[in-house]
Design a protein around this motif. Structure first.
Motif, PDB file in Angstrom:
ATOM      1  N   ARG B  36       2.141  -5.697  -3.258  1.00  0.00           N
ATOM      2  CA  ARG B  36       1.968  -4.800  -3.775  1.00  0.00           C
ATOM      3  C   ARG B  36       2.954  -3.485  -4.150  1.00  0.00           C
ATOM      4  NH1 ARG B  36      -4.146  -1.861  -5.155  1.00  0.00           N
ATOM      5  NH2 ARG B  36      -2.423  -0.864  -6.878  1.00  0.00           N
ATOM      6  N   GLN B  37       3.400  -3.073  -5.804  1.00  0.00           N
ATOM      7  CA  GLN B  37       4.036  -2.820  -5.896  1.00  0.00           C
ATOM      8  C   GLN B  37       3.702  -0.936  -6.459  1.00  0.00           C
ATOM      9  OE1 GLN B  37       8.145  -3.551  -7.628  1.00  0.00           O
ATOM     10  NE2 GLN B  37       9.119  -1.906  -6.521  1.00  0.00           N
ATOM     11  N   ASP B  38       3.688   0.027  -5.604  1.00  0.00           N
ATOM     12  CA  ASP B  38       3.230   1.213  -6.365  1.00  0.00           C
ATOM     13  C   ASP B  38       4.191   2.192  -6.615  1.00  0.00           C
ATOM     14  OD1 ASP B  38       0.349   0.055  -5.259  1.00  0.00           O
ATOM     15  OD2 ASP B  38       0.592   0.113  -6.858  1.00  0.00           O
ATOM     16  N   PRO B  39       4.139   2.724  -7.599  1.00  0.00           N
ATOM     17  CA  PRO B  39       5.537   3.620  -7.810  1.00  0.00           C
ATOM     18  C   PRO B  39       5.608   5.160  -6.748  1.00  0.00           C
ATOM     19  CG  PRO B  39       4.670   3.911 -10.228  1.00  0.00           C
ATOM     20  CD  PRO B  39       3.656   2.817  -9.309  1.00  0.00           C
ATOM     21  N   GLY B  40       6.802   4.858  -6.466  1.00  0.00           N
ATOM     22  CA  GLY B  40       7.088   5.935  -5.103  1.00  0.00           C
ATOM     23  C   GLY B  40       6.363   4.993  -3.388  1.00  0.00           C
ATOM     24  N   MET B  41       5.968   3.906  -3.657  1.00  0.00           N
ATOM     25  CA  MET B  41       5.727   3.117  -2.049  1.00  0.00           C
ATOM     26  C   MET B  41       6.141   2.023  -1.923  1.00  0.00           C
ATOM     27  SD  MET B  41       1.265   4.696  -3.150  1.00  0.00           S
ATOM     28  CE  MET B  41       1.020   4.675  -1.449  1.00  0.00           C
ATOM     29  N   GLY B  42       7.207   1.964  -2.446  1.00  0.00           N
ATOM     30  CA  GLY B  42       7.531   0.460  -1.792  1.00  0.00           C
ATOM     31  C   GLY B  42       6.783  -0.453  -1.793  1.00  0.00           C
ATOM     32  N   LEU B  43       6.581  -1.022  -1.555  1.00  0.00           N
ATOM     33  CA  LEU B  43       5.895  -2.467  -1.500  1.00  0.00           C
ATOM     34  C   LEU B  43       5.082  -2.720  -0.195  1.00  0.00           C
ATOM     35  CD1 LEU B  43       8.725  -3.096  -3.224  1.00  0.00           C
ATOM     36  CD2 LEU B  43       8.177  -5.673  -2.143  1.00  0.00           C
ATOM     37  N   ARG B  44       3.587  -2.973   0.012  1.00  0.00           N
ATOM     38  CA  ARG B  44       2.574  -3.468   0.512  1.00  0.00           C
ATOM     39  C   ARG B  44       2.305  -4.672   0.967  1.00  0.00           C
ATOM     40  NH1 ARG B  44      -1.322   1.496  -0.525  1.00  0.00           N
ATOM     41  NH2 ARG B  44      -0.386   0.953  -2.971  1.00  0.00           N
ATOM     42  N   LEU B  45       2.175  -4.875   2.043  1.00  0.00           N
ATOM     43  CA  LEU B  45       1.569  -6.637   2.102  1.00  0.00           C
ATOM     44  C   LEU B  45       0.057  -6.239   2.168  1.00  0.00           C
ATOM     45  CD1 LEU B  45       2.474  -9.062   2.383  1.00  0.00           C
ATOM     46  CD2 LEU B  45       2.497  -7.923   5.077  1.00  0.00           C
ATOM     47  N   ILE B  46      -0.334  -7.474   1.138  1.00  0.00           N
ATOM     48  CA  ILE B  46      -1.603  -7.397   0.755  1.00  0.00           C
ATOM     49  C   ILE B  46      -2.380  -8.482   1.857  1.00  0.00           C
ATOM     50  CG2 ILE B  46      -3.854  -7.787  -0.664  1.00  0.00           C
ATOM     51  CD1 ILE B  46      -1.075  -7.269  -3.173  1.00  0.00           C
ATOM     52  N   TYR B  47      -1.781  -9.944   2.419  1.00  0.00           N
ATOM     53  CA  TYR B  47      -2.137 -11.294   2.829  1.00  0.00           C
ATOM     54  C   TYR B  47      -1.218 -11.539   3.235  1.00  0.00           C
ATOM     55  CZ  TYR B  47      -7.331 -11.366   3.384  1.00  0.00           C
ATOM     56  OH  TYR B  47      -8.294 -10.528   2.699  1.00  0.00           O
ATOM     57  N   TYR B  48      -0.791 -12.170   4.230  1.00  0.00           N
ATOM     58  CA  TYR B  48       0.358 -13.097   4.502  1.00  0.00           C
ATOM     59  C   TYR B  48      -0.419 -14.687   5.081  1.00  0.00           C
ATOM     60  CZ  TYR B  48       0.189 -11.698   9.018  1.00  0.00           C
ATOM     61  OH  TYR B  48      -0.406 -10.986  10.776  1.00  0.00           O
ATOM     62  N   SER B  49       0.274 -15.743   5.025  1.00  0.00           N
ATOM     63  CA  SER B  49       0.257 -17.018   5.235  1.00  0.00           C
ATOM     64  C   SER B  49       1.564 -17.241   6.541  1.00  0.00           C
ATOM     65  CB  SER B  49       0.248 -17.908   4.540  1.00  0.00           C
ATOM     66  OG  SER B  49      -0.427 -19.355   5.112  1.00  0.00           O
ATOM     67  N   ALA B  50       1.385 -17.176   7.769  1.00  0.00           N
ATOM     68  CA  ALA B  50       2.698 -17.920   8.710  1.00  0.00           C
ATOM     69  C   ALA B  50       2.583 -18.879   9.090  1.00  0.00           C
ATOM     70  CB  ALA B  50       2.111 -17.295   9.940  1.00  0.00           C
ATOM     71  N   SER B  51       1.476 -19.248   8.630  1.00  0.00           N
ATOM     72  CA  SER B  51       2.207 -21.293   8.107  1.00  0.00           C
ATOM     73  C   SER B  51       1.048 -21.725   7.541  1.00  0.00           C
ATOM     74  CB  SER B  51       1.875 -21.289   9.517  1.00  0.00           C
ATOM     75  OG  SER B  51       0.947 -21.759  10.137  1.00  0.00           O
ATOM     76  N   GLU B  52       1.391 -23.164   6.834  1.00  0.00           N
ATOM     77  CA  GLU B  52       0.266 -24.422   5.677  1.00  0.00           C
ATOM     78  C   GLU B  52      -1.422 -23.659   6.800  1.00  0.00           C
ATOM     79  OE1 GLU B  52       1.329 -27.584   5.269  1.00  0.00           O
ATOM     80  OE2 GLU B  52      -0.616 -28.458   3.660  1.00  0.00           O
ATOM     81  N   GLY B  53      -2.384 -23.799   5.978  1.00  0.00           N
ATOM     82  CA  GLY B  53      -3.410 -23.211   7.182  1.00  0.00           C
ATOM     83  C   GLY B  53      -3.847 -21.864   7.686  1.00  0.00           C
ATOM     84  N   THR B  54      -3.188 -21.173   7.604  1.00  0.00           N
ATOM     85  CA  THR B  54      -3.804 -20.112   8.266  1.00  0.00           C
ATOM     86  C   THR B  54      -3.701 -18.897   6.992  1.00  0.00           C
ATOM     87  OG1 THR B  54      -1.572 -19.352   9.348  1.00  0.00           O
ATOM     88  CG2 THR B  54      -2.388 -20.328  10.288  1.00  0.00           C
ATOM     89  N   THR B  55      -4.333 -17.961   7.327  1.00  0.00           N
ATOM     90  CA  THR B  55      -4.001 -16.580   6.259  1.00  0.00           C
ATOM     91  C   THR B  55      -4.211 -15.502   6.904  1.00  0.00           C
ATOM     92  OG1 THR B  55      -6.594 -16.854   4.953  1.00  0.00           O
ATOM     93  CG2 THR B  55      -4.087 -17.927   3.298  1.00  0.00           C
ATOM     94  N   ASP B  56      -3.759 -14.483   6.624  1.00  0.00           N
ATOM     95  CA  ASP B  56      -3.538 -13.229   7.737  1.00  0.00           C
ATOM     96  C   ASP B  56      -4.206 -11.907   6.920  1.00  0.00           C
ATOM     97  OD1 ASP B  56      -2.946 -14.509  10.761  1.00  0.00           O
ATOM     98  OD2 ASP B  56      -4.133 -13.578  10.549  1.00  0.00           O
ATOM     99  N   LYS B  57      -4.699 -10.646   6.865  1.00  0.00           N
ATOM    100  CA  LYS B  57      -4.574  -9.263   6.640  1.00  0.00           C
ATOM    101  C   LYS B  57      -3.269  -8.791   6.652  1.00  0.00           C
ATOM    102  CE  LYS B  57      -9.721  -9.096   5.647  1.00  0.00           C
ATOM    103  NZ  LYS B  57     -11.151  -8.180   6.629  1.00  0.00           N
ATOM    104  N   GLY B  58      -3.176  -8.176   5.944  1.00  0.00           N
ATOM    105  CA  GLY B  58      -1.660  -7.303   5.615  1.00  0.00           C
ATOM    106  C   GLY B  58      -2.026  -5.922   5.672  1.00  0.00           C
ATOM    107  N   GLU B  59      -1.585  -4.951   5.416  1.00  0.00           N
ATOM    108  CA  GLU B  59      -2.106  -3.391   4.618  1.00  0.00           C
ATOM    109  C   GLU B  59      -3.142  -2.396   4.170  1.00  0.00           C
ATOM    110  OE1 GLU B  59       1.398  -1.131   3.681  1.00  0.00           O
ATOM    111  OE2 GLU B  59       0.840   0.490   4.243  1.00  0.00           O
ATOM    112  N   VAL B  60      -2.976  -3.720   3.126  1.00  0.00           N
ATOM    113  CA  VAL B  60      -3.788  -2.804   1.483  1.00  0.00           C
ATOM    114  C   VAL B  60      -5.021  -4.508   1.175  1.00  0.00           C
ATOM    115  CG1 VAL B  60      -2.816  -1.440   0.690  1.00  0.00           C
ATOM    116  CG2 VAL B  60      -1.897  -3.551   0.095  1.00  0.00           C
ATOM    117  N   PRO B  61      -5.431  -5.214   2.147  1.00  0.00           N
ATOM    118  CA  PRO B  61      -6.395  -6.098   1.586  1.00  0.00           C
ATOM    119  C   PRO B  61      -7.540  -5.907   0.984  1.00  0.00           C
ATOM    120  CG  PRO B  61      -6.936  -5.721   3.995  1.00  0.00           C
ATOM    121  CD  PRO B  61      -5.780  -5.005   3.612  1.00  0.00           C
TER     122      PRO B  61
END
Lengths: 111, 112
Positions: B36-61
Motif C-alpha cells: 500500500r502507498q500512502d502520502p509521505g510514507m513510501g510503499l509498505r509491504l502488506i503480504y507476500y508470496s515467495a512461491s506458489e503455495g506460500t504466503t507470509d505477512k509483511g509490515e502492515v498485514p
C-alpha cells in the motif's frame, strides 16, 4: 533497523537543469540498491539498480553510484526534461529479502 | 506482454464492506507481493508470496488476507473495510524472492 532516507520534495527545476536526489540507507551488509520512478497515475517502474559497491547504475540519462563508505545511492541527471516529472523512490533489499522503500521525492520540471 | 495487471483501477467502499483486489502476472514469476502507498510514507509491504503455495505477512498485514490462487494470480481481500484502508494498492512480482520487482498500475481505494 533497515531504512531509507531521501531528500524531501517537492523538487522544482527548470528544463535542462542538473538534478540530484539524495538517498542514504541503513542496512545490514551490502544490499542491492534500486531507484524506481512513478509517473502520475501509474505504478512504479524500475529506473536503475546497482548490486555491489562502486557499481554505477544508469538508464535514460539517470545515474547513481553505490557508495559503501557513505551508504549512499544518490540519483543524478545532467539535463532534466519536463517528461522527467515524477516521484522517485530509492530502495534496497534487506537480508530478509524484503524491498525497503524511501518515502519518495517528487520532481517537477518546468519548461 | 502485459506484465502485472490489477483490477479494479478504482473502488469506493463503505465502512464494513468487503472486497477483493485481483492481481495477475504473465512473466512466470515465482514471487508476488502486495503493497500500500500512502502520502509521505513510501510503499509498505502488506503480504507476500515467495512461491506458489506460500504466503507470509509483511509490515502492515492487519485487516487483510491474501490468496495465491496459482502461480499467476495473487489476490488481496479486505473483509471489513475501514477508512484507514483508504490507499493506493500495488501488486508486484519477481522471478524469485529478493529479485527485481515489477509493479502493476495500482488500485485506488477509498473507504467512506
Amino acid at each position: 533497523g533497515d531504512s531509507v532516507t531521501q531528500m524531501e520534495g517537492p523538487v522544482t527545476l527548470s528544463e535542462e537543469a542538473f538534478l540530484t536526489i539524495n538517498c542514504t540507507y541503513t542496512a545490514t551488509g551490502y544490499p542491492s540498491l534500486f531507484w524506481y520512478v512513478q509517473y502520475p497515475g501509474e505504478g512504479l517502474q524500475l529506473l536503475l539498480k546497482a548490486t555491489k559497491a562502486d557499481d554505477k547504475g544508469s538508464n535514460k540519462g539517470f545515474e547513481a553510484t553505490y557508495r559503501k563508505e557513505t551508504t549512499s545511492f544518490h540519483l543524478e541527471k545532467g539535463s532534466v526534461q519536463v517528461s522527467d516529472s515524477a516521484v522517485y523512490f530509492c530502495a534496497f533489499y534487506n537480508q530478509g529479502g524484503k524491498l525497503i522503500f524511501g518515502q519518495g521525492t517528487e520532481l517537477s520540471v518546468k519548461p | 506482454n502485459a506484465g502485472v495487471t490489477q483490477t479494479p483501477k478504482f473502488q469506493v467502499l463503505k465502512t464494513g464492506q468487503s472486497m477483493t483486489l485481483q492481481c495477475a502476472q504473465d512473466m512466470n514469476h515465482n514471487s508476488m507481493y502486495w503493497y500500500r502507498q500512502d502520502p509521505g510514507m513510501g510503499l509498505r509491504l502488506i503480504y507476500y508470496s515467495a512461491s506458489e503455495g506460500t504466503t507470509d505477512k509483511g509490515e502492515v498485514p492487519n485487516g487483510y488476507n491474501v490468496s495465491r490462487l496459482n502461480k499467476r494470480e495473487f489476490s488481496l481481500r479486505l473483509e471489513s473495510a475501514a477508512p484507514s484502508q483508504t490507499s493506493v494498492y500495488f501488486c508486484a512480482s519477481s522471478s524469485g524472492f529478493g529479485d527485481t520487482q515489477y509493479f502493476g498500475p495500482g488500485t485506488r481505494l477509498t473507504v467512506l
